[in-house]
Design an enzyme around this catalytic site. Structure first.
Site, PDB file in Angstrom:
ATOM      1  N   CYS D 147     -39.795   8.491  58.728  1.00 51.97           N
ATOM      2  CA  CYS D 147     -40.852   8.892  59.663  1.00 51.97           C
ATOM      3  C   CYS D 147     -41.823   9.875  59.038  1.00 51.97           C
ATOM      4  O   CYS D 147     -43.044   9.723  59.168  1.00 51.97           O
ATOM      5  CB  CYS D 147     -40.248   9.436  60.953  1.00 51.97           C
ATOM      6  SG  CYS D 147     -39.051  10.759  60.735  1.00 51.97           S
ATOM      7  N   ALA D 183     -29.084  10.408  67.931  1.00 49.43           N
ATOM      8  CA  ALA D 183     -28.506  10.577  69.261  1.00 49.43           C
ATOM      9  C   ALA D 183     -27.149  11.265  69.267  1.00 49.43           C
ATOM     10  O   ALA D 183     -26.564  11.465  70.324  1.00 49.43           O
ATOM     11  CB  ALA D 183     -28.388   9.208  69.930  1.00 49.43           C
TER      12      ALA D 183
END
Lengths: 348, 348, 348, 348
Positions: D147, D183
């Protein structure tokens, strides 16, 4: 007990000076001024002080003599009203930016207009204790430093002064909370716009660059080159500066440790933060919220000559009112930590 | 100087007790325990204490006698280890929930299991100074109150005690920060999940209801009925309780003021916050962050018989460690504000 | 393609209508007005629309005929300028509060001044599809509902309509984000003040109460009594309403499920959220951010007669522009989900 | 309709792929796997998808053939299970980091261990459309980019490719939200620790550096030198990269505009954001939240040779799943914007 008054005490830096001075055992707050709120209790705009003081704002026209006068006015006001203020107090403590840059040309370059009272510039001492303690002790009015400048300068000073940096260039990315922009609402500080933001507000030509160019020592005979970019974050308080610079390939982390120990080993408010593991292994502004600490960390990149230096402060305390009170403690010979003992909260 | 040790000092309430005790002039911190971190400096998990203490965690097996023993253990541990702890210290201060409810049936109803040592329940005093000062003064171990219970009970107590409420029913909506759930990570506290949340985590049957049912006085001869719902917010510290109740149509805001003045006029940590204008006209948790204050506000609805009562505290200070230290100050006859003077920050 | 224009498109609700209409396959945006920004691209204040539209703001003086005219003006403007607007478009969609309350006395009571055009009130249909679908379909101008009213009313309506509630009293605590206060900066929305806040801004007498009193059905023959308190949170978008009411002791959660299934089983934007476990077991506003969903949850307290009902919406979508576009879809016979399909983000 | 399945769909990047694919008109989601949640509805962990899909997680052992297989597994898994996966689908889309670096030595240097299947590296195309569109079109499996790498590379590529940069050195400060860490809960992502943080988590040696060294073109014949520091922020989604580099003194902002126009004038998801005034004058991650846009801005410092370049993306969309879906659109000849039209929200 020294008597202190605060001009422009309704803003955030003036309010922070008030908060700290109210609990300082050697100072008593005499008057606090705000033209807009004259006659109103200070708790109208500083709700944290409820139950702690009955002080009301006065107009600055009613200002009485005192020992120390803090000035928390918008940029440009101190240079215009110097005589008025200096006639009231032995020591002026300017929280604004009028007297930070001794060189009027540099001032004009970064502030976009000539200084209106360059003859006053030599009367002020730049109040960053870690780099200027002896001048602070010896006299003069005090000029609080810019918050980003304080954080960058204090974290970088030993590296330049010791000659351990190889190049004169330093690249600084400063992340800063919204309280640094002051108490006046505007479009960019409207909560729905500012909340959750990461907003580059001054990618180049930030005014605090001028302070760094002034107070950072030469690096191996070369004047420092400072490349500063500033980003607004969604926090209210706090600055994190991430500085990149270059050292000789042979310089180790132990060498850097040594430099900081030499320069800052006795500093009451500097903490070198460098853990091997743990999520707290580098400085973090939220840990110093409300305190006068500057936490400094660093990491030497393996495989390159890069050194990354991190600094974290509370922009309203170490970055403004707290640093000046530390300087006053030095001036008056009080214990340097006096009135600045708050440890900070965790979690927060 | 009284010697204090802390069992379970690596958590958030234990850590907050440590922070407050380290700067309290009448207490000295002797030992702090954590089985997981025994041998490690407390700053490993409490980075705000860097530079302020050299303390390291011990195992609780190494616990030495002391004057006061704080217990910051998970629910259920204090009742099992009471003898071990009470043999070490004159006063136990339990920050957990084992000894808050004197009635074992009510305990069982709200905690879902029988109390394992009901005979110990009478040995503990519920440490909410505003409603229980005399019992606190007179002796016994101290049980810290639940954070939501502290905020609700303290803000509602005078209304029930004075008989000004018309009905025994009170509807409480509690908004609470993430630090109240403790230092152990989990799915619901994972930052991407919890950030920005408004999450109803206990719409009914919240355990702190049991404390309110126990300590709220009868209203006009009727036992209180407490309807509590709790919502997790994105803040880290702070509780705001919004309580709705009913008074006689003739009751005015001046009457309410009168009640609070009568009950709390001398309280060192209660502030009645009710401005006519200004954005600070009601209590707000961020203003009391880090402090031991409880700010209380209210509004009488015109056209109905409703009264809305607001309470704001820092869940880790007034809602936990701070309140217990206030109780210790009372017990030992120290000035009640001692070690709890922090004013809070603004803005923050 | 229906042509739509938006009066007052520089604000947050007008901007949200613009965002949704730009990607709606059956509408084309013709004009958007702002007196202050006339001539400027809409992206000046709606940066999310960059690259998606070349639209510029016009003055409302230049308004041309269109099929539908959205009105996003400050309170009071729509009632004054009705003729001007209704001469331009077949359907007016008022996002403000001028035409929400059909009863002028109730309007005056809650808005503090008489309605200036009470004869127009019958021309508007209250645009909450879940409770008013047939009236919406049959004609009239559309009045968007208040955001807190939408969330409360839609989540409570079936309980009142079905007669399952025992009492006519309902206690609502609404938590709301900062975008609901609009795009105009002010002291209370200044980021350092609003960030991290939990601020009771309207503990009593909230205007949206008037809508609930109007549109909630009687409960067992008794007019509803609505006790609403509203708290500002630190989020930008989102409302969570926590409502407390009473049912007969015999009413089970399965009964409540049954009521919602009966009333809302076919609703395209209602989701009953009630998991046994998981952190997502109740509605949460961040999950519906950007969407037209209303998530509804509930919990029946064991041991009391209390029922807690939770509603979560995005105040700018389901609580304003989205709901009105859903109503337009109904009116024009378009698929009800058209242009409102965004699923929402997670994590966010 | 192409059939897509997702391995490891319970995480954040897998979940984002699922969200986007569910509303993509040319793809149908066939299977989504999670060993831990096999048999459970996807809405158990992706609550935003409630009401939109009835999909349940399968075990990867049950995987059936499909056209495209997304892989959202922890680092290292894709290289081990390549045969298993490639036997099921024509195109693999790896959202992880196993196949981003074609050079195994560089991989080993940055990932701290040798690549276990270097022979597979040539089978993957680096899926950054703005720099690699033709390779993407022509075939091979797709490797999603890191990213931070995506944001930096895309914003800097034209400057290097055009030769307008004077030096090969670039200094990048990346600020990044918590969703980028995945997560799985842990100490550093525990909300009370991460909330409000500005935490330097990788001041040196960030793995995404390897991608930049690989895909940034030479600058005037010199291999790029990339000095990257990464800071964790309190946001959930979003990356802002602030890059500092040097150009010849004669280079103007118009020249830079020209370069971006030449390289990116036709790019569907690149927006050059550079207003004269307004608070939106530079790219900001919150404006692109949920979208596939990369907003790029720049500022040429007057008085120095410095150029500051800003890039803003949503790390889960343009920084992961969205970019790969854009690449699939290219591969299959679909309109490049298909399924990626979401405009983003404002305010948010």
């Amino acid at each position: 007990m020294k008597e202190v008054s605060i001009i422009g005490a309704s803003g955030y830096t003036g309010g922070e000076a008030l908060r700290l001075l109210l609990s300082h055992p050697e100072f008593t707050v005499k008057q606090v001024t705000s033209e807009r709120l004259a006659g109103k209790p200070v708790t109208t705009v500083h709700p944290n002080l409820r139950g702690l003081t009955e002080l009301k704002f006065s107009s600055s026209a009613e200002l009485e003599p005192c020992d120390v006068l803090f000035i928390g006015l918008p940029h440009g006001k101190s240079q215009s009203r110097f005589e008025e203020f200096s006639s009231k107090a032995e020591i002026l403590c300017d929280l604004g930016s009028d007297f930070r840059i001794p060189n009027p040309e540099r001032y004009a370059e970064y502030y976009g207009e000539p200084h209106r009272a360059p003859e006053l510039l030599p009367l002020f001492t730049y109040a960053v204790p870690e780099v200027n303690r002896e001048q602070i002790r010896s006299g003069g009015h005090l000029s609080g430093a810019g918050c980003i400048a304080t954080c960058s300068l204090t974290s970088l000073y030993p590296l330049f002064a010791s000659g351990i940096v190889r190049e004169q260039r330093v690249f600084i990315d400063a992340k800063i909370g919204s309280s640094a922009s002051g108490a006046t609402p505007g479009a960019a500080s409207h909560h729905p716009e500012r909340a959750g933001c990461l907003r580059s507000f001054k990618p180049t030509a930030h005014r605090h660059t001028a302070e760094l160019l002034t107070y950072l020592p030469e690096a191996n005979g070369l004047a420092p080159e400072v490349y500063l970019s500033a980003t607004a974050t969604a926090e209210v308080r706090g600055i994190l500066t991430t500085a990149q610079l270059f050292v000789e390939a042979s310089v180790t982390e132990a060498d850097i440790w040594g430099v900081y120990r030499e320069y800052y080993g006795q500093e009451p408010f500097v903490r070198i933060v460098k853990d091997r593991r743990s999520m707290y292994r580098y400085p973090e502004p939220k840990i110093v919220k409300g305190t006068n600490f500057i936490d400094i960390g660093f990491e030497r990149e393996s495989g390159t000559d890069r050194l990354v230096v991190l600094g974290a402060i509370d922009n309203l305390v170490k970055g403004s009112a707290g640093n000046v009170i530390q300087a006053l403690n030095i001036r008056y010979g009080f214990p340097e930590r006096l009135g600045l003992e708050f440890a900070g909260l965790h979690p927060v």
